[in-house]
Design a protein around this motif. Structure first.
Motif, short mmCIF file in Angstrom:
data_model
loop_
_atom_site.label_atom_id
_atom_site.label_comp_id
_atom_site.label_asym_id
_atom_site.label_seq_id
_atom_site.Cartn_x
_atom_site.Cartn_y
_atom_site.Cartn_z
N VAL A 85 0.84 -1.21 0.00
CA VAL A 85 0.00 0.00 0.00
C VAL A 85 0.87 1.25 0.00
O VAL A 85 0.68 2.17 -0.80
CB VAL A 85 -0.97 0.00 1.21
CG1 VAL A 85 -1.68 1.33 1.34
CG2 VAL A 85 -1.97 -1.15 1.08
N TRP A 86 1.86 1.28 0.88
CA TRP A 86 2.72 2.46 1.01
C TRP A 86 3.60 2.63 -0.23
O TRP A 86 3.75 3.73 -0.75
CB TRP A 86 3.57 2.34 2.27
CG TRP A 86 4.30 3.57 2.63
CD1 TRP A 86 3.81 4.66 3.29
CD2 TRP A 86 5.67 3.86 2.36
NE1 TRP A 86 4.80 5.60 3.45
CE2 TRP A 86 5.95 5.14 2.89
CE3 TRP A 86 6.70 3.15 1.73
CZ2 TRP A 86 7.21 5.72 2.80
CZ3 TRP A 86 7.95 3.73 1.64
CH2 TRP A 86 8.19 5.00 2.18
N GLY A 87 4.17 1.55 -0.71
CA GLY A 87 5.10 1.62 -1.84
C GLY A 87 4.45 1.90 -3.18
O GLY A 87 5.07 2.48 -4.06
N LEU A 88 3.19 1.50 -3.33
CA LEU A 88 2.51 1.72 -4.61
C LEU A 88 1.93 3.12 -4.73
O LEU A 88 1.70 3.60 -5.85
CB LEU A 88 1.39 0.70 -4.81
CG LEU A 88 1.79 -0.70 -5.21
CD1 LEU A 88 0.55 -1.58 -5.37
CD2 LEU A 88 2.61 -0.71 -6.49
N HIS A 89 1.70 3.78 -3.61
CA HIS A 89 1.02 5.08 -3.64
C HIS A 89 1.70 6.05 -4.60
O HIS A 89 1.04 6.64 -5.45
CB HIS A 89 0.94 5.68 -2.24
CG HIS A 89 0.36 7.05 -2.23
ND1 HIS A 89 -0.98 7.29 -2.43
CD2 HIS A 89 0.93 8.25 -2.07
CE1 HIS A 89 -1.21 8.58 -2.39
NE2 HIS A 89 -0.06 9.20 -2.17
N GLY A 90 2.98 6.21 -4.47
CA GLY A 90 3.69 7.19 -5.29
C GLY A 90 3.67 6.85 -6.77
O GLY A 90 3.44 7.73 -7.61
N ILE A 91 3.90 5.60 -7.10
CA ILE A 91 3.94 5.23 -8.52
C ILE A 91 2.55 5.28 -9.14
O ILE A 91 2.40 5.66 -10.29
CB ILE A 91 4.63 3.86 -8.72
CG1 ILE A 91 5.06 3.70 -10.18
CG2 ILE A 91 3.79 2.71 -8.26
CD1 ILE A 91 6.08 2.62 -10.42
N GLU A 92 1.52 4.96 -8.36
CA GLU A 92 0.15 5.08 -8.88
C GLU A 92 -0.20 6.54 -9.12
O GLU A 92 -0.78 6.89 -10.15
CB GLU A 92 -0.85 4.45 -7.90
CG GLU A 92 -0.79 2.95 -7.86
CD GLU A 92 -1.63 2.34 -6.75
OE1 GLU A 92 -2.00 1.16 -6.90
OE2 GLU A 92 -1.91 3.02 -5.74
N LEU A 93 0.15 7.38 -8.18
CA LEU A 93 -0.14 8.81 -8.32
C LEU A 93 0.61 9.40 -9.51
O LEU A 93 0.03 10.12 -10.32
CB LEU A 93 0.24 9.54 -7.03
CG LEU A 93 -0.18 10.99 -6.92
CD1 LEU A 93 -1.69 11.14 -7.01
CD2 LEU A 93 0.32 11.57 -5.61
N ALA A 94 1.88 9.07 -9.63
CA ALA A 94 2.69 9.62 -10.73
C ALA A 94 2.23 9.07 -12.09
O ALA A 94 2.35 9.77 -13.10
CB ALA A 94 4.16 9.31 -10.50
N SER A 95 1.70 7.85 -12.12
CA SER A 95 1.23 7.32 -13.40
C SER A 95 -0.05 8.03 -13.84
O SER A 95 -0.30 8.19 -15.03
CB SER A 95 1.02 5.81 -13.33
OG SER A 95 -0.09 5.48 -12.54
N THR A 96 -0.85 8.48 -12.89
CA THR A 96 -2.07 9.22 -13.20
C THR A 96 -1.79 10.69 -13.46
O THR A 96 -2.37 11.30 -14.34
CB THR A 96 -3.08 9.08 -12.05
OG1 THR A 96 -3.30 7.70 -11.79
CG2 THR A 96 -4.41 9.72 -12.38
N HIS A 97 -0.90 11.25 -12.65
CA HIS A 97 -0.54 12.67 -12.72
C HIS A 97 0.99 12.78 -12.79
O HIS A 97 1.63 12.91 -11.75
CB HIS A 97 -1.05 13.43 -11.50
CG HIS A 97 -2.51 13.33 -11.28
ND1 HIS A 97 -3.42 14.05 -12.02
CD2 HIS A 97 -3.26 12.58 -10.42
CE1 HIS A 97 -4.64 13.76 -11.61
NE2 HIS A 97 -4.57 12.86 -10.64
N PRO A 98 1.58 12.72 -13.96
CA PRO A 98 3.05 12.72 -14.08
C PRO A 98 3.74 13.88 -13.37
O PRO A 98 4.84 13.72 -12.84
CB PRO A 98 3.28 12.77 -15.58
CG PRO A 98 2.05 12.18 -16.18
CD PRO A 98 0.93 12.58 -15.26
N ASP A 99 3.10 15.04 -13.32
CA ASP A 99 3.72 16.18 -12.64
C ASP A 99 3.79 16.00 -11.13
O ASP A 99 4.52 16.70 -10.44
CB ASP A 99 2.98 17.48 -12.97
CG ASP A 99 3.19 17.90 -14.41
OD1 ASP A 99 4.27 17.61 -14.96
OD2 ASP A 99 2.27 18.52 -14.98
N ALA A 100 3.02 15.05 -10.60
CA ALA A 100 3.00 14.82 -9.16
C ALA A 100 4.24 14.08 -8.67
O ALA A 100 4.43 13.94 -7.47
CB ALA A 100 1.75 14.03 -8.78
N ALA A 101 5.09 13.64 -9.57
CA ALA A 101 6.28 12.89 -9.16
C ALA A 101 7.16 13.67 -8.20
O ALA A 101 7.81 13.09 -7.32
CB ALA A 101 7.08 12.47 -10.39
#
Length: 178
Positions: A85-101
């Protein structure tokens, strides 16, 4: 909900959509429905708002993970759930919103604090779940290398599914030592 909380919630939406670098105080003020001068009365700068947003997002995530982990019996399964859950959050967010990386950029103290809090969560979980600690490293060292290993996996993952698989392998290797 007070005015500061409303601004932080509005800012979360803006930061997630545009990332830190592309977000302006004007964007946040517009999203919160207040003027820029009023925003500056509440928060001195974008970094302060960003820190509050990151803290709020992290608190929500950790609460969700803690509640779920309480229902899981085996420590390896607890670790797998928490890290997935913790590790996927960032990659899921960045895949939806690339600028959120850049919301995961270690230049920001708030981001480093997220990692520190997750490590402490893992240490507490290990203290509660593993009575006879026999490893030649401390629980804190175990948690730190597990946590930062997850960060490294992000750079090798091709997509969300690949990241999920890498987390499973990573946690399986760590869990086997327990």
């Amino acid at each position: 909900m007070n005015r500061n909380e409303k601004v932080v919630l509005a800012a979360e939406d803006v930061f997630v959509r545009y990332g830190f670098a592309r977000t302006t105080m004007g964007d946040i003020a517009r999203a919160a429905g207040i003027s820029r001068p009023a925003l500056y009365l509440l928060f001195p700068d974008k970094e302060t708002i960003f820190a509050r947003v990151i803290e709020m997002m992290d608190a929500r995530s950790l609460t969700k993970i803690e509640r779920a982990v309480e229902q899981i019996e085996r420590v390896q399964d607890k670790l797998l759930h928490a890290c997935t859950v913790w590790g996927l959050h960032g990659i899921e967010l960045a895949s939806t919103h690339p600028d959120a990386a850049d919301l995961f950029d270690f230049r920001f103290p708030a981001v480093r604090d997220v990692y520190a809090r997750f490590q402490l969560f893992l240490v507490r979980m290990l203290e509660d779940s593993v009575a006879n600690w026999t490893l030649p490293v401390s629980r804190a060292e175990f948690a730190a290398t597990l946590t930062y290993g997850l960060r490294g996996l992000r750079y090798g993952a091709n997509d969300v599914e690949h990241m999920k698989h890498l987390i499973e392998v990573h946690v399986t290797v760590y869990g086997a030592s327990l």
